[in-house]
Design a protein around this motif. Structure first.
Motif, PDB file in Angstrom:
ATOM      1  N   GLU A 112       0.849  -1.198   0.000  1.00  7.49           N
ATOM      2  CA  GLU A 112       0.000   0.000   0.000  1.00  7.49           C
ATOM      3  C   GLU A 112       0.883   1.246   0.000  1.00  7.49           C
ATOM      4  O   GLU A 112       2.110   1.146  -0.082  1.00  7.49           O
ATOM      5  CB  GLU A 112      -0.971  -0.035   1.185  1.00  7.49           C
ATOM      6  CG  GLU A 112      -0.285  -0.272   2.506  1.00  7.49           C
ATOM      7  CD  GLU A 112      -1.191  -0.125   3.702  1.00  7.49           C
ATOM      8  OE1 GLU A 112      -2.410  -0.228   3.572  1.00  7.49           O
ATOM      9  OE2 GLU A 112      -0.643   0.128   4.783  1.00  7.49           O
ATOM     10  N   GLN A 113       0.257   2.401   0.106  1.00  8.25           N
ATOM     11  CA  GLN A 113       0.981   3.658  -0.108  1.00  8.25           C
ATOM     12  C   GLN A 113       1.593   4.255   1.170  1.00  8.25           C
ATOM     13  O   GLN A 113       1.937   5.443   1.181  1.00  8.25           O
ATOM     14  CB  GLN A 113       0.046   4.680  -0.762  1.00  8.25           C
ATOM     15  CG  GLN A 113      -0.359   4.307  -2.187  1.00  8.25           C
ATOM     16  CD  GLN A 113       0.838   4.367  -3.146  1.00  8.25           C
ATOM     17  OE1 GLN A 113       1.607   5.316  -3.135  1.00  8.25           O
ATOM     18  NE2 GLN A 113       0.989   3.332  -3.952  1.00  8.25           N
ATOM     19  N   ALA A 114       1.738   3.455   2.219  1.00  6.97           N
ATOM     20  CA  ALA A 114       2.311   4.006   3.452  1.00  6.97           C
ATOM     21  C   ALA A 114       3.711   4.587   3.238  1.00  6.97           C
ATOM     22  O   ALA A 114       4.025   5.656   3.798  1.00  6.97           O
ATOM     23  CB  ALA A 114       2.313   2.941   4.559  1.00  6.97           C
ATOM     24  N   PRO A 115       4.597   3.955   2.424  1.00  5.47           N
ATOM     25  CA  PRO A 115       5.916   4.582   2.227  1.00  5.47           C
ATOM     26  C   PRO A 115       5.813   5.968   1.577  1.00  5.47           C
ATOM     27  O   PRO A 115       6.633   6.849   1.869  1.00  5.47           O
ATOM     28  CB  PRO A 115       6.634   3.597   1.287  1.00  5.47           C
ATOM     29  CG  PRO A 115       5.963   2.278   1.526  1.00  5.47           C
ATOM     30  CD  PRO A 115       4.527   2.623   1.786  1.00  5.47           C
ATOM     31  N   GLU A 116       4.798   6.154   0.737  1.00  8.33           N
ATOM     32  CA  GLU A 116       4.606   7.480   0.135  1.00  8.33           C
ATOM     33  C   GLU A 116       4.292   8.500   1.229  1.00  8.33           C
ATOM     34  O   GLU A 116       4.712   9.655   1.174  1.00  8.33           O
ATOM     35  CB  GLU A 116       3.453   7.422  -0.887  1.00  8.33           C
ATOM     36  CG  GLU A 116       3.311   8.662  -1.772  1.00  8.33           C
ATOM     37  CD  GLU A 116       4.488   8.826  -2.740  1.00  8.33           C
ATOM     38  OE1 GLU A 116       5.185   7.840  -3.014  1.00  8.33           O
ATOM     39  OE2 GLU A 116       4.700   9.974  -3.203  1.00  8.33           O
TER      40      GLU A 116
END
Lengths: 135, 484
Positions: free
Chosen positions: B45-49
């Motif tokens: 998912e986009q958590a690193p973003e």
């Protein structure tokens, strides 16, 4: 039903639509309420007016739903029906009744209405409103 | 949600770096504490973003950090840690979360597994009756306007003064359960109205009460200092600031979104709305957030009292004789003003921890005297089918992560997916086979909280232990769980 729930890892989104702005707004309000309790179990016995001062369309939806969430969680007032009185400024009349634990069963909790991917726009002949909720 | 395909590289076995060149506006790198296995899940998912987004905030010091239980959140990822100087830094509700001072409290007992194993069901039933919980639950404690204002300023002390627990409990609570700087006037009437009826209630969702047994000791000396030993029964409380905290966050995200423009802060995500800490809006949000944090501490203090009463009822003995003492209470959604060394110079910072726990080592004045020779206990709840951990803060953690570590397991599966995947009966049966009894007000909530919905907390804890930002002390296995 002119709304659907959107899947999300930690939370949930709601998207509602209608042929008019008013209809889409009314549907998304009921979609929120139906996550928390069954609106069919509620009768309209009194009305409340909600005024929203947000500048953007998406902001109007987030703020309106936040105020409805407050009515439910802060004032124990369950809504059954929603009528948009005007769009600029956004004035909404909601009908419902005070929570009665022996009649109304709670089925979900919503902490807050968020700005994440919130939108309210016209696509073709349909108005679509979308928000994600922290649950 | 789409898989994250951004640029990153591994620094060592436990850390990934997102370089500042990755995204326009990033002022510092992002550092995520994950091993290879957890990184695979994290990138789904986009958590690193979001870690990269946080690195664009003005005045962010050193790096945008994330703990191994990282998952997607609003604004900051859950597991996000970020520090700013108080003199010219910002504050953001997106770095704290909607459930302000969601946190955990651990109680220990002098009871053993043999003494409780036939009483788990009775304990759960008694607890369920004594601690208000569940969807739309109301608390047992009625307060008027002035008293609620006292809750916001005094926190757990308000509860103790009302007869819920003892002064000793306060000593073993982060901030003594009474964080300074609250201003009841900064908390809206709407927030207070949501807070009035819910004071003294557990809530729903991932909040729980859990009877546990200590099954593994990793660090005998520290466990001994915390009063913990193998085979001992412990009790964990997970709860937050209920509707009051949620409304404070809602109110101030709106205020700060407008104010961000006034202060010419460019936002890459509206949920990162922020203002300078020293602005009128920043100061007001901080004092409202402190009020909500104190509400949560008062809430956990009251719940502690009813848990003790429940044990007294079941074991026909006083809680003092049963040894039901508090090990510690930690907040894992909060911003705190703390002193840290930055490039060799001591500075006052505002540290945001969202789904992250303060983990201070020996030598920090914030630690109770009783633990000053070992460090601060860190409480890490897992899902209801696996384990929970007690860790301790380390010097390395203080230097690398502003004295922060993980907060739990971290969700990996949507609530809808869990409901499709398991039936309530299957879940109850599979837990029973593991020797875990559960009781919940809502069957739906129970399924949503299935162990499979979470990362394995042991994998999360192994990363923070391996990286040295906190150290394993002991592990507890659940025996009985009540959910709202």
């Amino acid at each position: 039903m002119p709304f659907r729930y959107l899947e999300h890892t930690a939370d949930i989104g709601i998207e509602a639509w209608g042929e008019s702005k008013e209809q889409a707004i009314e549907e998304i309000c009921l979609a929120l309420a139906n996550l928390i309790y069954d609106t069919e179990e509620v009768k309209t016995r009194e009305f409340r007016e909600i005024i929203v001062d947000s500048r953007t369309n998406a902001g109007k939806i987030v703020d309106l739903l936040s105020k409805i969430l407050y009515l439910i969680d802060g004032e124990d007032f369950l809504i059954r029906e929603v009528k948009v009185d005007s769009f600029k400024p956004l004035i909404v009349i909601v009908g419902g009744e005070p929570l009665n634990p022996s009649l109304h069963k709670m089925k979900g909790i919503v902490k807050a209405v968020t700005h994440y991917e919130a939108s309210f726009r016209k696509k073709g002949n349909t108005y679509r409103a979308r928000v994600y909720l922290d649950i | 949600m789409n898989k994250w395909k951004g640029s990153s590289r591994r620094i060592d076995d436990y850390r990934i770096i997102i370089p500042p060149e990755y995204k326009p506006g990033m002022k510092v790198p992002g550092i995520i504490y994950v091993d290879e296995g957890l990184w695979e899940t994290t990138r789904e998912e986009q958590a690193p973003e979001q870690v990269a987004n946080v690195a664009t905030l003005p005045g962010l010091l050193k790096y945008s950090l994330a703990m191994p239980d990282i998952h997607w959140g609003y604004g900051f990822p859950i597991g996000g840690v970020a520090a700013f100087e108080t003199a010219d830094g910002i504050i953001t509700p997106g770095g704290i979360g909607y459930d302000i001072n969601c946190g955990v409290r651990l109680l220990r007992t002098d009871l053993t597994l043999d003494e409780v194993k036939n009483k788990i069901e009775l304990l759960l039933e008694t607890m369920f009756r004594n601690v208000p919980s569940g969807l739309g639950s109301k608390g047992k404690v009625k307060v008027n306007q002035n008293e609620l204002d006292s809750v916001l300023t005094k926190g757990a002390r308000f509860a103790v003064e009302r007869g819920y627990g003892t002064k000793e409990d306060l000593v073993f609570t982060e901030e003594n359960g009474e964080m300074k700087g609250a201003d009841p006037q900064a908390v809206s009437l709407e927030a207070k109205r949501r807070g009035f009826p819910q004071l003294g209630s557990l809530g729903s969702g991932n909040h729980f009460l859990e009877i546990q047994v200590v099954d593994t000791i990793y660090d005998e000396k520290t466990a001994d200092a915390f009063g913990l030993k193998e085979g001992q029964i412990t009790f964990l409380i997970h709860s937050g600031s209920r509707g009051l905290g949620h409304q404070v966050a809602t109110d101030y995200i709106k205020i700060m979104e407008r104010a961000s423009q006034k202060y010419q802060i460019k936002l890459v995500d509206r949920q990162l709305a922020c203002t300078p800490l020293n602005s009128e809006e920043g100061k007001k949000y901080f004092s409202a957030m402190v009020g909500a944090a104190n509400y949560a501490w008062a809430n956990r203090q009251m719940i502690t009292h009813w848990v003790r009463e429940s044990f007294e009822e079941v074991f026909k003995s006083s809680w003092e004789k049963l040894g039901l003492k508090q090990v510690y209470d930690v907040a894992h959604n909060i911003a705190k003003i703390e002193k840290h060394i930055v490039d060799g110079v001591e500075k006052e910072l505002i540290v945001h921890r969202k789904g992250a726990t303060r983990a201070f080592p020996v030598g920090r004045p914030e630690i109770p005297d009783f633990y000053k020779n070992v460090g601060q206990p860190v409480l890490i709840p897992g899902d209801m089918g696996r384990y929970s951990y007690v860790l301790v803060g380390t010097q390395k953690g203080l230097e690398e992560t502003w004295g922060s570590t993980c907060h739990g397991a971290g969700r990996v599966m949507s609530r809808t997916a869990t409901k499709k995947g398991f039936s309530v009966q299957e879940l109850i049966e599979s837990l029973k086979k593991k020797g875990i009894l559960v009781k919940a007000e809502s069957k739906e909530t129970l399924v949503e909280e299935a162990p499979e919905a979470y990362k394995d907390v042991s994998e999360v804890v192994n990363v923070v232990h391996g990286a040295g930002i906190s150290r394993k002390v002991c592990r507890m296995k659940p025996l009985g769980v009540t959910k709202g």
